[in-house]
Write a protein that holds these residues in place. Structure first.
Motif, PDB file in Angstrom:
ATOM      1  N   ALA A 211    -115.421 -43.818  33.046  1.00 59.38           N
ATOM      2  CA  ALA A 211    -116.102 -43.254  31.879  1.00 59.38           C
ATOM      3  C   ALA A 211    -115.251 -42.152  31.264  1.00 59.38           C
ATOM      4  CB  ALA A 211    -117.465 -42.699  32.277  1.00 59.38           C
ATOM      5  N   PHE A 212    -115.162 -42.165  29.949  1.00 60.71           N
ATOM      6  CA  PHE A 212    -114.471 -41.137  29.176  1.00 60.71           C
ATOM      7  C   PHE A 212    -115.542 -40.329  28.457  1.00 60.71           C
ATOM      8  CE2 PHE A 212    -111.415 -44.415  29.903  1.00 60.71           C
ATOM      9  CZ  PHE A 212    -110.207 -43.761  30.045  1.00 60.71           C
ATOM     10  N   PHE A 213    -115.586 -39.025  28.715  1.00 60.38           N
ATOM     11  CA  PHE A 213    -116.577 -38.138  28.115  1.00 60.38           C
ATOM     12  C   PHE A 213    -115.935 -37.298  27.023  1.00 60.38           C
ATOM     13  CE2 PHE A 213    -118.113 -38.989  32.356  1.00 60.38           C
ATOM     14  CZ  PHE A 213    -119.466 -39.238  32.155  1.00 60.38           C
ATOM     15  N   ILE A 214    -116.552 -37.234  25.868  1.00 56.61           N
ATOM     16  CA  ILE A 214    -116.112 -36.375  24.774  1.00 56.61           C
ATOM     17  C   ILE A 214    -117.068 -35.189  24.765  1.00 56.61           C
ATOM     18  CG2 ILE A 214    -115.762 -36.169  22.292  1.00 56.61           C
ATOM     19  CD1 ILE A 214    -115.363 -39.261  22.307  1.00 56.61           C
ATOM     20  N   LEU A 215    -116.523 -33.993  25.014  1.00 51.89           N
ATOM     21  CA  LEU A 215    -117.342 -32.791  25.164  1.00 51.89           C
ATOM     22  C   LEU A 215    -116.861 -31.689  24.232  1.00 51.89           C
ATOM     23  CD1 LEU A 215    -117.259 -32.802  29.062  1.00 51.89           C
ATOM     24  CD2 LEU A 215    -119.079 -33.721  27.610  1.00 51.89           C
ATOM     25  N   LYS A 216    -117.782 -30.920  23.704  1.00 47.90           N
ATOM     26  CA  LYS A 216    -117.464 -29.777  22.841  1.00 47.90           C
ATOM     27  C   LYS A 216    -117.293 -28.547  23.726  1.00 47.90           C
ATOM     28  CE  LYS A 216    -117.322 -27.316  19.019  1.00 47.90           C
ATOM     29  NZ  LYS A 216    -116.031 -26.988  18.514  1.00 47.90           N
ATOM     30  N   THR A 217    -116.148 -27.870  23.591  1.00 42.76           N
ATOM     31  CA  THR A 217    -115.893 -26.637  24.338  1.00 42.76           C
ATOM     32  C   THR A 217    -115.479 -25.549  23.363  1.00 42.76           C
ATOM     33  OG1 THR A 217    -113.525 -27.006  24.675  1.00 42.76           O
ATOM     34  CG2 THR A 217    -115.032 -28.018  26.278  1.00 42.76           C
TER      35      THR A 217
ATOM     36  N   ALA B  91    -112.645 -24.381  23.145  1.00 44.96           N
ATOM     37  CA  ALA B  91    -111.281 -24.706  22.701  1.00 44.96           C
ATOM     38  C   ALA B  91    -111.248 -25.872  21.716  1.00 44.96           C
ATOM     39  CB  ALA B  91    -110.416 -25.044  23.910  1.00 44.96           C
ATOM     40  N   GLY B  92    -112.358 -26.523  21.506  1.00 45.58           N
ATOM     41  CA  GLY B  92    -112.426 -27.685  20.624  1.00 45.58           C
ATOM     42  C   GLY B  92    -113.046 -28.858  21.350  1.00 45.58           C
ATOM     43  N   TRP B  93    -112.829 -30.045  20.838  1.00 46.93           N
ATOM     44  CA  TRP B  93    -113.357 -31.261  21.449  1.00 46.93           C
ATOM     45  C   TRP B  93    -112.361 -31.770  22.482  1.00 46.93           C
ATOM     46  CZ3 TRP B  93    -118.202 -32.929  20.577  1.00 46.93           C
ATOM     47  CH2 TRP B  93    -118.858 -32.401  19.477  1.00 46.93           C
TER      48      TRP B  93
ATOM     49  N   ALA C 248    -108.762 -31.491  17.401  1.00 47.99           N
ATOM     50  CA  ALA C 248    -109.237 -30.654  16.301  1.00 47.99           C
ATOM     51  C   ALA C 248    -110.700 -30.926  15.957  1.00 47.99           C
ATOM     52  CB  ALA C 248    -108.367 -30.864  15.068  1.00 47.99           C
ATOM     53  N   ASP C 249    -111.108 -32.191  16.048  1.00 43.99           N
ATOM     54  CA  ASP C 249    -112.498 -32.513  15.711  1.00 43.99           C
ATOM     55  C   ASP C 249    -112.976 -33.682  16.563  1.00 43.99           C
ATOM     56  OD1 ASP C 249    -111.493 -34.865  14.477  1.00 43.99           O
ATOM     57  OD2 ASP C 249    -111.365 -33.850  12.543  1.00 43.99           O
ATOM     58  N   GLN C 250    -114.256 -33.969  16.454  1.00 36.41           N
ATOM     59  CA  GLN C 250    -114.857 -35.009  17.276  1.00 36.41           C
ATOM     60  C   GLN C 250    -114.285 -36.384  16.956  1.00 36.41           C
ATOM     61  OE1 GLN C 250    -119.046 -35.845  16.746  1.00 36.41           O
ATOM     62  NE2 GLN C 250    -119.287 -36.274  18.920  1.00 36.41           N
ATOM     63  N   ALA C 251    -113.967 -36.648  15.696  1.00 31.50           N
ATOM     64  CA  ALA C 251    -113.410 -37.951  15.315  1.00 31.50           C
ATOM     65  C   ALA C 251    -112.074 -38.199  16.003  1.00 31.50           C
ATOM     66  CB  ALA C 251    -113.261 -38.036  13.798  1.00 31.50           C
ATOM     67  N   ASP C 252    -111.231 -37.170  16.077  1.00 28.08           N
ATOM     68  CA  ASP C 252    -109.947 -37.310  16.775  1.00 28.08           C
ATOM     69  C   ASP C 252    -110.161 -37.558  18.266  1.00 28.08           C
ATOM     70  OD1 ASP C 252    -108.511 -36.946  14.439  1.00 28.08           O
ATOM     71  OD2 ASP C 252    -108.070 -34.829  14.835  1.00 28.08           O
ATOM     72  N   ALA C 253    -111.114 -36.840  18.859  1.00 28.14           N
ATOM     73  CA  ALA C 253    -111.414 -37.010  20.282  1.00 28.14           C
ATOM     74  C   ALA C 253    -111.964 -38.414  20.549  1.00 28.14           C
ATOM     75  CB  ALA C 253    -112.409 -35.952  20.746  1.00 28.14           C
ATOM     76  N   LEU C 254    -112.807 -38.907  19.653  1.00 20.45           N
ATOM     77  CA  LEU C 254    -113.352 -40.249  19.812  1.00 20.45           C
ATOM     78  C   LEU C 254    -112.242 -41.294  19.731  1.00 20.45           C
ATOM     79  CD1 LEU C 254    -115.785 -42.130  20.144  1.00 20.45           C
ATOM     80  CD2 LEU C 254    -116.051 -42.066  17.655  1.00 20.45           C
TER      81      LEU C 254
ATOM     82  N   ALA D 126    -120.210 -39.485  24.234  1.00 18.29           N
ATOM     83  CA  ALA D 126    -119.903 -38.279  23.458  1.00 18.29           C
ATOM     84  C   ALA D 126    -121.136 -37.421  23.249  1.00 18.29           C
ATOM     85  CB  ALA D 126    -119.313 -38.668  22.104  1.00 18.29           C
ATOM     86  N   GLN D 127    -120.894 -36.109  23.200  1.00 18.68           N
ATOM     87  CA  GLN D 127    -121.918 -35.146  22.805  1.00 18.68           C
ATOM     88  C   GLN D 127    -121.891 -35.015  21.292  1.00 18.68           C
ATOM     89  OE1 GLN D 127    -120.473 -31.586  24.804  1.00 18.68           O
ATOM     90  NE2 GLN D 127    -122.192 -31.679  26.207  1.00 18.68           N
TER      91      GLN D 127
END
Length: 111
Positions: free
Chosen positions: A8-14, A16-18, A31-37, A58-59
């Protein structure tokens, strides 16, 4: 899917960023959630080519529940991942997923 190792890959907001976390590894902040996704899906697809049954969760904001955003397809269809079965993520924990990661899975804490 039972014969494949699950990842599992988790996208989390911290602060420091996503970030993307998988199996105790933390990728550099995005830089943003779209890049992390995009990064998480790219890594999950690569893991799938290596034989893993991967999901991306993702959160929507820090401290929120993770929701299923992407999963690999296989002979039996989509993985049995229920986004509602996840508990809210804390700052130093990764939510466990019934059937995807063992409940005791937590990344190691670093000073």
């Amino acid at each position: 899917m039972a014969a494949r190792t699950r990842l599992a890959f988790f996208i989390l907001k911290t602060h420091a960023g996503w970030i993307v976390r998988a199996d105790g590894f933390v990728y550099p902040p995005c830089a943003d959630q779209a890049d992390a996704l995009a990064m998480a899906i790219r890594e999950a697809q690569a893991a799938e080519r290596l034989g893993f049954a991967s999901v991306v969760l993702a959160q929507s904001a820090a401290g929120e529940r993770c929701h299923l955003r992407w999963s690999c397809a296989n002979d039996g269809g989509m993985p049995q991942a229920a986004a509602d079965a996840l508990r809210p993520a804390a700052s130093e924990t990764v939510p466990s997923m019934a059937g995807i990661l063992p409940p005791a899975f937590q990344p190691e804490k670093r000073p």
